[in-house]
Enzyme design. Structure first.
Site, short mmCIF file in Angstrom:
data_model
loop_
_atom_site.label_atom_id
_atom_site.label_comp_id
_atom_site.label_asym_id
_atom_site.label_seq_id
_atom_site.Cartn_x
_atom_site.Cartn_y
_atom_site.Cartn_z
CB SER A 91 -41.10 -5.59 -6.14
OG SER A 91 -40.66 -6.88 -5.99
CE LYS B 211 -36.31 -2.94 -4.67
NZ LYS B 211 -37.17 -3.76 -5.73
CB SER C 98 -38.00 -7.18 -4.09
OG SER C 98 -38.02 -6.39 -4.98
N1 GLN Z 1 -42.11 -11.31 -5.94
C1 GLN Z 1 -41.70 -11.36 -7.27
C2 GLN Z 1 -40.64 -12.20 -7.34
O1 GLN Z 1 -39.95 -12.45 -6.54
C3 GLN Z 1 -41.88 -10.13 -8.06
C4 GLN Z 1 -40.48 -9.19 -7.30
C5 GLN Z 1 -40.51 -8.01 -8.21
O2 GLN Z 1 -41.30 -7.58 -8.41
N2 GLN Z 1 -39.14 -7.51 -8.07
O3 GLN Z 1 -40.01 -12.16 -8.59
#
Ligand code: GLN
Length: 480
Positions: free
Chosen positions: A182, A83, A158
């Site tokens: 995420s 990532k 994400s």
């Molecule tokens: N969807 C959550 C956010 O927008 C979690 C994102 C993540 O785990 N990086 O913060």
């Protein structure tokens, strides 16, 4: 093995065996993955950069080991993607943001270095929501990722690129990060395995920070066994990350197939309330039946503070983000706005032009909750609620060994479906954020397919540092 078809299911053991037995060379395997990427990625957009030269050097080292007859390390020749919030020397690191355009970190993240020492071939960097803020990968400055199982759907976020790359057979495994879901949510949307290790289990050194008390690195794989193998390589104390834990690392693959008979599985009633899609509910109920048939005992339990998890997360995560993202000012990293006539104007224009809308929303919110007049009302209060949410889990784990829940309330939604409604987007993480707040471990494992062919994931949550047990339960779900 050279076709995209069989590669969509190639496991770590498959790849390693093929190389160890001389059936394929690591360099040939790497090239064939690059071919799959060239063929598949134009419609998916999972990759932000490829590190072909370094990957082929890594593969050549493995081939030389095979020729010499050396003992092969755990990931010898296994093609893996990273990532783009983790640093890899010599490769760009954008974190999905324009503000890091052109930035090349001078060092490897510990997780990346450990993969390389274990013989992995690191193919390149994967698309994600900007600074890992999002649940659909639509917040990337480099365009959305399409779900390989249904191209008009999001892959989740994400770590959308990381999930999609595994699902489409463009990597055997990938690394993602999980601050509020995420890894687990995109794994569920793309039909692969995604793991959230306990906070402190894997070093965060070299991870571009979003919310440091919540951020974790973890693997995406086709199988639970592969997740166990990768966790074994990645876990352990790192002197470069003061929050990494000295708790000893067990052999996570050793007890994978140990029967789950007698394990106590908790079913938190708050996770089966309003908003849960009927097909997801049915798939989880079927999974619970399978666990019962395998000898687990099921227990209805309550996590009474669950309703406060999303607001608590969005106070704490944004507070930490507003502080972490202060370093991107046009001086030290990446993008700098041209033609500013003072230092302050340069900062302002760089941040205005470099950050996307969701990141700005969070910096504003985070700055607000930390400001002197509101700190007690929001930030301090959220810290207190975080403790209550943690105690809910600790109480539950005094009665049961693991919890079983849906990973996400729905299967993958359509691209564009929630982009105008941040609140609806935040609710995509309703079952995942609490584990981050509490520091416990979790895993999402495929457990069904919707009528329209979309994957559904089950989430297994476990005690701090008890990854071995959630892997065992996930393995039982996978085998069923
Ligand atoms: N969807 C959550 C956010 O927008 C979690 C994102 C993540 O785990 N990086 O913060």
């Amino acid at each position: 093995m050279t076709t995209a078809m069989t590669k969509t299911a190639m496991t770590i053991d498959d790849a390693r065996q093929a190389i160890a037995s001389g059936k394929t060379k690591a360099t040939t395997l790497a090239e064939s993955f690059y071919q799959t990427i060239a063929a598949e990625d134009p419609k998916i957009n999972a990759w932000l950069s490829l590190s072909r030269e370094r990957a082929l050097q890594q593969a050549a080292r493995v081939d030389a080991m095979v020729t010499r007859g050396d003992a092969l390390p755990a990931l010898a020749g296994v093609p893996i993607g990273i990532k783009d919030v983790l640093t890899m020397q010599g490769a760009p690191a954008t974190a999905g943001s324009k503000i890091l355009e052109g930035y090349q970190p001078p060092y490897d993240a510990t997780a990346v270095a450990r993969l390389e020492s274990a013989g992995a071939v690191l193919l390149g960097k994967l698309n994600c929501d900007e600074f890992a803020m999002g649940s659909s990968n639509e917040n990337s400055a480099y365009g959305p990722v399409h779900n390989p199982r249904a191209l008009d759907r999001v892959p989740g976020g994400s770590s959308g690129g990381s999930a999609a790359a595994v699902a489409a057979g463009m990597a055997v495994a990938t690394l993602g990060t999980d601050t509020g879901g995420s890894i687990r949510q995109p794994a569920s949307f793309c039909g692969v395995v995604g793991m959230l290790p306990t906070y402190g289990r894997i070093s965060r050194y070299g991870l571009i920070a979003f919310a440091s008390s919540l951020d974790r690195v973890g693997p995406f794989t086709h199988t639970v066994r592969d997740a166990a193998t990768l966790l074994g390589v990645l876990a352990g104390h790192d002197p470069m990350d003061a929050t990494s834990s000295p708790v000893p690392v067990p052999d996570y693959t050793a007890d994978l197939n140990k029967p789950v008979k007698g394990l106590r599985v908790g079913v938190p009633r708050e996770y089966f309330a309003e908003g849960l899609d009927a097909e997801v509910r049915a798939a989880i109920e079927k999974t619970l039946d399978q666990l019962r048939a395998a000898g687990c005992t099921l227990h209805n339990i309550s996590l009474p503070h669950t309703q406060y998890a999303i607001p608590t997360y969005y106070v704490l995560a944004t507070a930490e983000a507003s502080s972490n993202l202060a370093r991107f000012d046009g001086v030290r990293y990446g993008y700098r706005a041209p033609q500013a006539d003072s230092l302050n104007a340069m900062y302002r224009r760089t941040r205005d032009g470099g950050f996307g809308a969701e990141v700005k929303r969070r910096i504003l919110l985070g700055t607000y909750v930390l400001s002197a007049g509101y700190y007690d009302a929001y930030y301090r209060k959220a810290q207190q609620v975080r403790m209550l949410l943690t105690r809910d889990y600790l109480q539950a784990f005094s009665e049961v060994d693991v919890l079983l829940t849906p990973t996400a309330p729905t299967p993958a939604f359509r691209l564009g479906e929630k982009t105008d409604d941040p609140l609806a987007m935040y609710l995509a993480d309703i079952y995942t954020v609490t584990a981050n707040l509490a520091g416990i471990c979790g895993i999402s494992v495929p457990c069904g397919i919707s009528k329209t062919g979309l994957p559904i994931g089950a989430q297994v949550l476990g005690r701090h540092f008890d990854e071995a047990t959630i892997l065992r339960v996930a393995q039982a779900i996978e085998s069923a």
